[in-house]
Design an enzyme around this catalytic site. Structure first.
Site, PDB file in Angstrom:
ATOM      1  CB  CYS A  52      -0.969   0.066   1.185  1.00  0.00           C
ATOM      2  SG  CYS A  52      -2.261  -1.139   1.104  1.00  0.00           S
ATOM      3  CG  ASP A  53       3.287   4.499   1.652  1.00  0.00           C
ATOM      4  OD1 ASP A  53       3.168   5.168   0.592  1.00  0.00           O
ATOM      5  OD2 ASP A  53       3.657   4.998   2.728  1.00  0.00           O
TER       6      ASP A  53
END
Ligand SMILES: *[C@@H]1O[C@H](CO)[C@@H](O)[C@H](O)[C@H]1NC(C)=O
Ligand SMILES: *[C@@H]1O[C@H](CO)[C@@H](O)[C@H](O)[C@H]1NC(C)=O
Ligand SMILES: *[C@@H]1O[C@H](CO)[C@@H](O)[C@H](O)[C@H]1NC(C)=O
Ligand SMILES: *[C@@H]1O[C@H](CO)[C@@H](O)[C@H](O)[C@H]1NC(C)=O
Ligand SMILES: *[C@@H]1O[C@H](CO)[C@@H](O)[C@H](O)[C@H]1NC(C)=O
Ligand SMILES: *[C@@H]1O[C@H](CO)[C@@H](O)[C@H](O)[C@H]1NC(C)=O
Ligand SMILES: *[C@@H]1O[C@H](CO)[C@@H](O)[C@H](O)[C@H]1NC(C)=O
Ligand SMILES: *[C@@H]1O[C@H](CO)[C@@H](O)[C@H](O)[C@H]1NC(C)=O
Ligand SMILES: *[C@@H]1O[C@H](CO)[C@@H](O)[C@H](O)[C@H]1NC(C)=O
Ligand SMILES: *[C@@H]1O[C@H](CO)[C@@H](O)[C@H](O)[C@H]1NC(C)=O
Length: 652
Positions: A485-486
């Site tokens: 997610c990042d």
């Protein structure tokens, strides 16, 4: 089931009441037929030997005041049990043991239900008149003072031998706990010689003076106790105990009990000297569990340790097997596995699993030994001997693990994914709470890419491939699928060897295996965030593929994805990359980078892969597996469509 007429219960009950005070040395260590001892929290539940050295009765378990073992123990020394009845099954408060004529010792629970007795062990069907706690530590059931005992605890040893107690032929071996199957003996020298029965050992004698030896059939004896450890039985208690770790130990305890002097048992000899080294090389895990490493601790006790990146199968049992903390590869029958490339071998010292070899490579170099293990999907450990230029490869499960004192050996264990930063632990006590990762010496990919010096094209290609492998691991090779997610250059670190290592799982969303997407609030960092985040659409592993695409373009171009200093057309890297690709002007993208321009084949392929990754339609984005195949030239790369051609119909 035994039938107890009500009158018997009544008699037993009356006796218990009469017996409420402690039965001590006054009665000469005797308990006559019909008398009982009752498991109680006061001192009423024991019978002392005439000298007061040994006690027979109910010994309270240290961790539960309501449970007792029917046992014999040293009355003056805390918690040293030398014999116990009925395996290690404890009985409840209120249970009792009675001397009976035909059963001898008769153990029953508080309701009178029979639990255990010595009926079938009484020699020659004799009837019992009394029980006697001998000063030797032997509890005897006797018919008369002149007869031999009808039953004695010395004939039914549990884990301890006392002076004057003899022991029949037997071996120490490791057993399978479930089936009781006995593996090869761990110590055999005193069992004699099978091919020459005349020379066989007959029994083990523990003399009154504390000398333990084997009596051999031909009449000679074989000493197990070195003269140097013999002490006087007037001044010392002595015992030999088969401890929980399978080691037979000789213990001494001074008979001095001064109020201000702390005395304890000291272990003066053990057999075998080193239980770790003595385990024969046969099937089974060895002294410790599978994949474990056996050693002798400072307290002379057995230690079992898991190798790095392995953990206990049963966290409550330090002697249980160890399991790898990393996923196992899918090996085909030729030992080939696609994913093992990403794993790193860790070098260890002085460890061996001598019985787990499946390959032995001769006249080989250290590097070749290491890479042979690295490229072999079966290989869990490689050991290289500098002396013989020999390489042993070992596979799981590893057995008989132990410390190996030899020098000139290098051990590699295969351990964790080399493109992930290893999570070490967390601090929840402190504020702020901390997540602790292993230290990465060479900073972030962001610093590396956007610094003053442009890293080489080859180094950048390596980094891109490393990140892709790390992501593949998170998406497809972990036991639980992980969406990072990042993904962004600030979250990719570089280790000593400039391997890219994905870090910061702070935002990672764990997905249950069979779930294909998740709905969640926006995470991540805007430039790298896939469009579906903003559209409140289901989020899948494809969000990481999008971020990877943006990052790949940054790696190719050595610039940030959004850069307002550049011409308007080039400000947004994702848009500009497609424009350059479409107009066949990739040279603008890597302006002045002669290395990249000299490698147009890779340059073009990498840009195309990146464009596939940043497709707005998640279903058009490739999986990380496919991305790696394309980056490595193992799969064709089709011409990518315009990333933004995907039309959105949902309302904001
Ligand atoms: C039991 O006996 C021990 C030693 O003989 C003594 O220290 C302890 O206080 C006694 N406990 C009770 C409950 O009488
Ligand atoms: C030992 O005790 C348990 C319960 O306390 C009982 O079920 C079992 O039968 C006993 N074993 C023997 C050999 O008497
Ligand atoms: C106690 O043990 C000693 C040594 O084995 C033995 O000589 C003695 O007869 C035993 N006592 C009784 C009452 O059996
Ligand atoms: C066992 O006895 C035979 C015959 O005496 C002998 O040849 C052999 O070496 C012995 N083996 C061991 C292990 O002592
Ligand atoms: C008896 O056997 C042992 C063990 O094999 C041997 O060392 C010893 O010499 C033998 N003694 C006699 C008297 O034969
Ligand atoms: C005596 O030794 C045992 C085992 O080594 C240990 O558990 C116990 O705490 C010791 N007791 C004292 C009083 O030092
Ligand atoms: C370990 O012990 C604890 C406390 O006794 C227990 O709650 C837990 O279930 C045990 N774990 C395992 C894996 O047996
Ligand atoms: C990268 O790591 C190596 C090994 O620790 C070190 O020698 C080197 O100086 C580091 N480079 C940078 C730029 O920090
Ligand atoms: C998905 O996983 C959940 C929980 O693990 C399970 O209850 C469910 O049956 C699984 N569904 C399928 C289709 O496998
Ligand atoms: C370009 O590539 C060729 C062959 O791949 C190589 O020989 C040459 O040194 C490269 N030039 C530059 C500037 O990297």
């Amino acid at each position: 089931m035994a039938y107890w007429p009500p009158s018997c219960i009544l008699i037993a009950f009356t006796l218990i009441l009469l017996q409420s005070s402690s039965i001590t040395a006054q009665n000469g260590g005797k308990l006559t037929v019909g008398q009982s001892l009752t498991a109680a929290t006061s001192n009423g539940s024991l019978l002392l030997s005439p000298s007061g050295d040994f006690a027979f009765g109910f010994h309270q378990l240290p961790n539960n005041n309501n449970l007792f073992l029917l046992a014999i123990w040293y009355a003056k020394i805390p918690d040293t049990i030398v014999w116990y009845a009925n395996e290690t099954n404890p009985v409840n408060l209120g249970s009792s043991v009675t001397i009976t004529a035909n059963e001898g010792l008769f153990l029953s629970d508080p309701q009178g239900t029979p639990l255990w007795n010595t009926a079938d062990k009484l020699s020659g069907g004799r009837t019992v008149n009394y029980g006697f706690m001998n000063d030797t530590g032997n509890f005897m059931l006797k018919s008369s003072d002149t007869d031999d005992a009808a039953w004695e605890s010395f004939d039914h040893p549990t884990d301890t031998l006392l002076p004057t107690q003899n022991f029949e032929k037997g071996v120490l071996n490791t057993r399978d706990l479930e089936t009781g199957f006995a593996y090869h003996p761990s110590y055999q020298s005193y069992t004699g010689n099978q091919t020459n029965p005349e020379n066989a050992g007959d029994s083990v004698i523990y003399s009154e003076s504390g000398d333990l030896y084997i009596e051999i059939k031909n009449g000679s004896r074989f000493d197990l106790t070195p003269a140097s450890i013999l002490v006087s039985d007037k001044t010392n208690y002595q015992r030999v105990t088969l401890d929980f770790d399978g080691v037979l130990r000789w213990y001494n305890h001074p008979k001095i009990f001064a109020a201000n002097k702390v005395v304890n048992w000291s272990s003066v000899k053990s057999l075998p000297d080193n239980i770790c080294a003595s385990t024969a090389i046969t099937p089974g895990s060895g002294t410790c569990g599978y994949n474990s490493i056996c050693s002798i601790g400072e307290d002379n006790r057995l230690r079992c340790d898991c190798p790095p990146y392995y953990s206990l199968m049963d966290p409550n049992d330090t002697y249980s097997s160890c399991k790898p903390n990393f996923p196992q590869y899918d090996c085909d029958e030729y030992g080939q596995g696609a994913t093992k490339n990403g794993y790193q071998l860790k070098q260890l010292q002085n460890i061996d699993w001598p019985s787990s070899d499946y390959a032995n490579l001769q006249t080989i170099t250290e590097d070749d030994c290491k890479s042979s293990c690295q490229n072999d999907c079966f290989c869990a450990v490689a050991i290289f001997s500098k002396d013989g230029q020999t390489c042993w490869k070992k596979r799981l499960p590893l057995s008989n693990g132990r410390n190996y004192g030899g020098v000139n050996r290098i051990v590699w264990l295969k351990t964790h994914h080399k493109n992930l930063v290893r999570f070490i632990g967390f601090c929840k006590e402190e504020d702020p709470r901390l997540l602790v990762y292993e230290y990465m010496s060479n900073g972030t990919v962001a610093d590396y890419l956007f610094g003053d010096l442009r890293p080489s094209w080859t180094a950048r290609i390596q980094i891109a491939q490393g990140i892709a492998r790390g992501l593949l691991y998170l998406h497809e090779e972990c036991s639980t699928q992980i969406i990072h997610c990042d993904i962004k250059p600030q979250n990719i670190l570089l280790d000593d060897y400039y391997n890219a290592r994905i870090s910061d799982f702070g935002l990672a969303k764990l997905l249950i295996l069979n779930q294909t997407h998740t709905n969640t609030a926006i995470r991540g960092t805007k430039e790298y965030v896939a469009p579906e985040w903003f559209r409140n659409k289901p989020v899948t592993i494809k969000v990481d593929v999008y971020s990877f695409g943006v990052l790949l373009l940054e790696i190719i171009c050595c610039r940030r994805s959004v850069c307002m200093d550049i011409s308007e057309e080039g400000a947004i890297l994702t848009d500009w990359a497609f424009d350059c690709f479409q107009s066949n002007t990739l040279a603008y993208l890597v302006d002045g980078d002669t290395e990249a321009l000299n490698d147009t084949l890779h340059l073009e392929r990498y840009v195309m892969v990146a464009l596939w990754c940043i497709q707005e339609d998640p279903s058009l984005r490739r999986t990380m597996k496919r991305v790696i195949q394309m980056l490595e030239g193992m799969a064709e790369v089709a011409s990518p469509p315009c990333p933004t051609s995907f039309t959105v119909t949902t309302q904001p």
